[in-house]
Design a protein around this motif. Structure first.
Motif, PDB file in Angstrom:
ATOM      1  N   VAL A 154       0.864  -1.190   0.000  1.00 25.50           N
ATOM      2  CA  VAL A 154       0.000   0.000   0.000  1.00 25.50           C
ATOM      3  C   VAL A 154       0.900   1.240   0.000  1.00 25.50           C
ATOM      4  O   VAL A 154       1.718   1.410   0.906  1.00 25.50           O
ATOM      5  N   ASN A 155       0.741   2.027  -1.008  1.00 25.59           N
ATOM      6  CA  ASN A 155       1.547   3.255  -1.098  1.00 25.59           C
ATOM      7  C   ASN A 155       0.814   4.407  -0.398  1.00 25.59           C
ATOM      8  O   ASN A 155      -0.198   4.905  -0.877  1.00 25.59           O
ATOM      9  N   LEU A 156       1.294   4.757   0.776  1.00 28.78           N
ATOM     10  CA  LEU A 156       0.682   5.843   1.556  1.00 28.78           C
ATOM     11  C   LEU A 156       1.707   6.963   1.762  1.00 28.78           C
ATOM     12  O   LEU A 156       2.921   6.720   1.804  1.00 28.78           O
ATOM     13  N   THR A 157       1.171   8.121   1.928  1.00 29.77           N
ATOM     14  CA  THR A 157       2.032   9.289   2.187  1.00 29.77           C
ATOM     15  C   THR A 157       1.633   9.933   3.494  1.00 29.77           C
ATOM     16  O   THR A 157       0.453   9.886   3.880  1.00 29.77           O
ATOM     17  N   PRO A 158       2.618  10.483   4.235  1.00 28.25           N
ATOM     18  CA  PRO A 158       2.305  11.134   5.510  1.00 28.25           C
ATOM     19  C   PRO A 158       1.338  12.307   5.303  1.00 28.25           C
ATOM     20  O   PRO A 158       1.415  13.034   4.315  1.00 28.25           O
ATOM     21  N   ALA A 159       0.417  12.439   6.228  1.00 33.46           N
ATOM     22  CA  ALA A 159      -0.579  13.529   6.121  1.00 33.46           C
ATOM     23  C   ALA A 159      -0.002  14.853   6.645  1.00 33.46           C
ATOM     24  O   ALA A 159       0.899  14.862   7.481  1.00 33.46           O
ATOM     25  N   VAL A 160      -0.558  15.920   6.128  1.00 34.54           N
ATOM     26  CA  VAL A 160      -0.205  17.267   6.595  1.00 34.54           C
ATOM     27  C   VAL A 160      -1.384  17.769   7.410  1.00 34.54           C
ATOM     28  O   VAL A 160      -2.540  17.692   6.964  1.00 34.54           O
ATOM     29  N   LEU A 161      -1.132  18.322   8.595  1.00 35.56           N
ATOM     30  CA  LEU A 161      -2.192  18.704   9.509  1.00 35.56           C
ATOM     31  C   LEU A 161      -3.167  19.687   8.880  1.00 35.56           C
ATOM     32  O   LEU A 161      -4.378  19.551   9.032  1.00 35.56           O
ATOM     33  N   ASN A 162      -2.656  20.671   8.143  1.00 33.46           N
ATOM     34  CA  ASN A 162      -3.536  21.696   7.561  1.00 33.46           C
ATOM     35  C   ASN A 162      -4.457  21.136   6.496  1.00 33.46           C
ATOM     36  O   ASN A 162      -5.471  21.753   6.161  1.00 33.46           O
ATOM     37  N   GLU A 163      -4.118  19.956   5.945  1.00 35.53           N
ATOM     38  CA  GLU A 163      -4.923  19.391   4.854  1.00 35.53           C
ATOM     39  C   GLU A 163      -5.970  18.403   5.378  1.00 35.53           C
ATOM     40  O   GLU A 163      -6.757  17.873   4.609  1.00 35.53           O
ATOM     41  N   LEU A 164      -5.958  18.130   6.665  1.00 34.56           N
ATOM     42  CA  LEU A 164      -6.912  17.193   7.234  1.00 34.56           C
ATOM     43  C   LEU A 164      -8.196  17.892   7.626  1.00 34.56           C
ATOM     44  O   LEU A 164      -8.202  19.070   7.980  1.00 34.56           O
ATOM     45  N   LYS A 165      -9.306  17.150   7.577  1.00 30.80           N
ATOM     46  CA  LYS A 165     -10.602  17.704   7.969  1.00 30.80           C
ATOM     47  C   LYS A 165     -11.477  16.581   8.511  1.00 30.80           C
ATOM     48  O   LYS A 165     -11.202  15.382   8.289  1.00 30.80           O
ATOM     49  N   GLN A 166     -12.540  16.950   9.177  1.00 32.06           N
ATOM     50  CA  GLN A 166     -13.445  15.957   9.764  1.00 32.06           C
ATOM     51  C   GLN A 166     -14.114  15.122   8.661  1.00 32.06           C
ATOM     52  O   GLN A 166     -14.325  15.581   7.547  1.00 32.06           O
ATOM     53  N   ASN A 167     -14.453  13.895   9.041  1.00 27.76           N
ATOM     54  CA  ASN A 167     -15.120  12.921   8.162  1.00 27.76           C
ATOM     55  C   ASN A 167     -14.233  12.488   6.987  1.00 27.76           C
ATOM     56  O   ASN A 167     -14.712  11.852   6.049  1.00 27.76           O
ATOM     57  N   GLN A 168     -12.954  12.831   7.040  1.00 25.87           N
ATOM     58  CA  GLN A 168     -12.046  12.417   5.973  1.00 25.87           C
ATOM     59  C   GLN A 168     -11.524  10.986   6.290  1.00 25.87           C
ATOM     60  O   GLN A 168     -11.175  10.684   7.407  1.00 25.87           O
ATOM     61  N   ARG A 169     -11.501  10.171   5.260  1.00 27.35           N
ATOM     62  CA  ARG A 169     -10.978   8.803   5.452  1.00 27.35           C
ATOM     63  C   ARG A 169      -9.459   8.855   5.398  1.00 27.35           C
ATOM     64  O   ARG A 169      -8.866   9.451   4.487  1.00 27.35           O
ATOM     65  N   VAL A 170      -8.869   8.220   6.365  1.00 25.57           N
ATOM     66  CA  VAL A 170      -7.413   8.198   6.443  1.00 25.57           C
ATOM     67  C   VAL A 170      -6.972   6.804   6.891  1.00 25.57           C
ATOM     68  O   VAL A 170      -7.783   5.948   7.221  1.00 25.57           O
ATOM     69  N   SER A 171      -5.672   6.626   6.923  1.00 21.42           N
ATOM     70  CA  SER A 171      -5.088   5.393   7.460  1.00 21.42           C
ATOM     71  C   SER A 171      -4.221   5.751   8.645  1.00 21.42           C
ATOM     72  O   SER A 171      -3.506   6.762   8.618  1.00 21.42           O
ATOM     73  N   VAL A 172      -4.285   4.930   9.663  1.00 17.74           N
ATOM     74  CA  VAL A 172      -3.539   5.178  10.886  1.00 17.74           C
ATOM     75  C   VAL A 172      -2.482   4.086  11.051  1.00 17.74           C
ATOM     76  O   VAL A 172      -2.766   2.890  10.935  1.00 17.74           O
ATOM     77  N   LYS A 173      -1.251   4.506  11.297  1.00 15.35           N
ATOM     78  CA  LYS A 173      -0.176   3.533  11.491  1.00 15.35           C
ATOM     79  C   LYS A 173      -0.273   2.935  12.898  1.00 15.35           C
ATOM     80  O   LYS A 173      -0.004   3.617  13.884  1.00 15.35           O
ATOM     81  N   LEU A 174      -0.697   1.667  12.935  1.00 18.05           N
ATOM     82  CA  LEU A 174      -0.750   0.929  14.211  1.00 18.05           C
ATOM     83  C   LEU A 174      -0.029  -0.401  13.997  1.00 18.05           C
ATOM     84  O   LEU A 174      -0.597  -1.360  13.491  1.00 18.05           O
ATOM     85  N   GLY A 175       1.229  -0.463  14.329  1.00 14.87           N
ATOM     86  CA  GLY A 175       1.994  -1.670  14.062  1.00 14.87           C
ATOM     87  C   GLY A 175       2.533  -1.669  12.652  1.00 14.87           C
ATOM     88  O   GLY A 175       2.858  -0.630  12.078  1.00 14.87           O
ATOM     89  N   LYS A 176       2.590  -2.880  12.023  1.00 14.76           N
ATOM     90  CA  LYS A 176       3.191  -2.990  10.700  1.00 14.76           C
ATOM     91  C   LYS A 176       2.273  -2.509   9.595  1.00 14.76           C
ATOM     92  O   LYS A 176       2.728  -1.990   8.576  1.00 14.76           O
ATOM     93  N   LEU A 177       0.950  -2.732   9.746  1.00 12.48           N
ATOM     94  CA  LEU A 177       0.019  -2.364   8.681  1.00 12.48           C
ATOM     95  C   LEU A 177      -0.851  -1.182   9.121  1.00 12.48           C
ATOM     96  O   LEU A 177      -1.277  -1.125  10.282  1.00 12.48           O
ATOM     97  N   PRO A 178      -1.174  -0.308   8.213  1.00 11.32           N
ATOM     98  CA  PRO A 178      -2.069   0.812   8.525  1.00 11.32           C
ATOM     99  C   PRO A 178      -3.500   0.341   8.669  1.00 11.32           C
ATOM    100  O   PRO A 178      -3.905  -0.646   8.052  1.00 11.32           O
TER     101      PRO A 178
END
Length: 210
Positions: A154-178
């Motif tokens: 899975v090709n993911l890129t780090p999020a930028v705080l200013n570009e995030l908003k509520q109800n946005q789907r994201v991936s969270v790094k918890l262990g080896k897989l997001p």
């Protein structure tokens, strides 16, 4: 020319002697020692008898006098008897000793045969049991476990705080897989995310991937 009804079986000849001379030849129970030279008298008495031959008569008499029943009756102080069952002389000690020795040897020989026969029977039974045993199962080659398929990249890129908003789907790094989820709230550098599993967690923006 000999008669065709002549007896040839030793047991049959003995049965004939029991019947013909019942006071001399005793069919059952304790016997009496026979007179020395009895065979010659017996052969003369039966010389004209078509049922027995001299040879078969000798064999039958030997069978009778070598039986355990007869040998047990040869004891000190016992009188010999003739064809009519009349007493005709006491046994000599040497004859008694010989009879007892013959009896002992015969019994030991019979015992050895029984032991050997029993051993052979046990051996045959053991061999039969061994033959019935199933052949040992050969070890089956262990089945190869299927190789695990590699996890999808899975090709993911780090999020930028200013570009995030509520109800946005994201991936969270918890262990080896997001783990996927939806942003619930953003406060300063902390982002609250409700995971698809229903669990709500708060992580720093460093753990958010797009």
């Amino acid at each position: 020319m000999e008669s065709t009804d002549k007896l040839t079986d030793t047991n049959a000849i003995l049965a004939y002697l029991y019947e013909t001379f019942p006071l001399c030849f005793i069919a059952e129970g304790e016997t009496k020692p026979l007179k020395i030279g009895l065979f010659q008298e017996l052969a003369e008495r039966l010389a004209d008898d078509s049922k027995v031959s001299k040879t078969q008569l000798r064999i039958a008499l030997r069978r009778y006098t070598s039986s355990w029943r007869y040998l047990k009756g040869v004891k000190a102080g016992v009188q010999r008897i003739d064809l009519e069952g009349k007493e005709c002389g006491e046994l000599e000690q040497e004859h008694v000793d010989h009879a007892q020795l013959t009896l002992k040897e015969s019994q030991e020989k019979a015992k050895a045969k029984r032991v050997a026969k029993a051993a052979a029977t046990r051996k045959e039974v053991q061999a039969a049991k061994q033959a019935k045993k199933p052949a040992p199962k050969r070890a089956q080659p262990e089945a190869k476990k299927p190789a695990k398929e590699p996890a999808p990249v899975v090709n993911l890129t780090p999020a930028v705080l200013n570009e995030l908003k509520q109800n946005q789907r994201v991936s969270v790094k918890l262990g080896k897989l997001p783990v996927s989820g939806v942003i619930v709230d953003i406060k300063r550098n902390d982002v609250q995310v409700q995971l698809d599993s229903g669990l709500t967690i708060k992580v720093s923006v460093d753990h958010i991937m797009l």
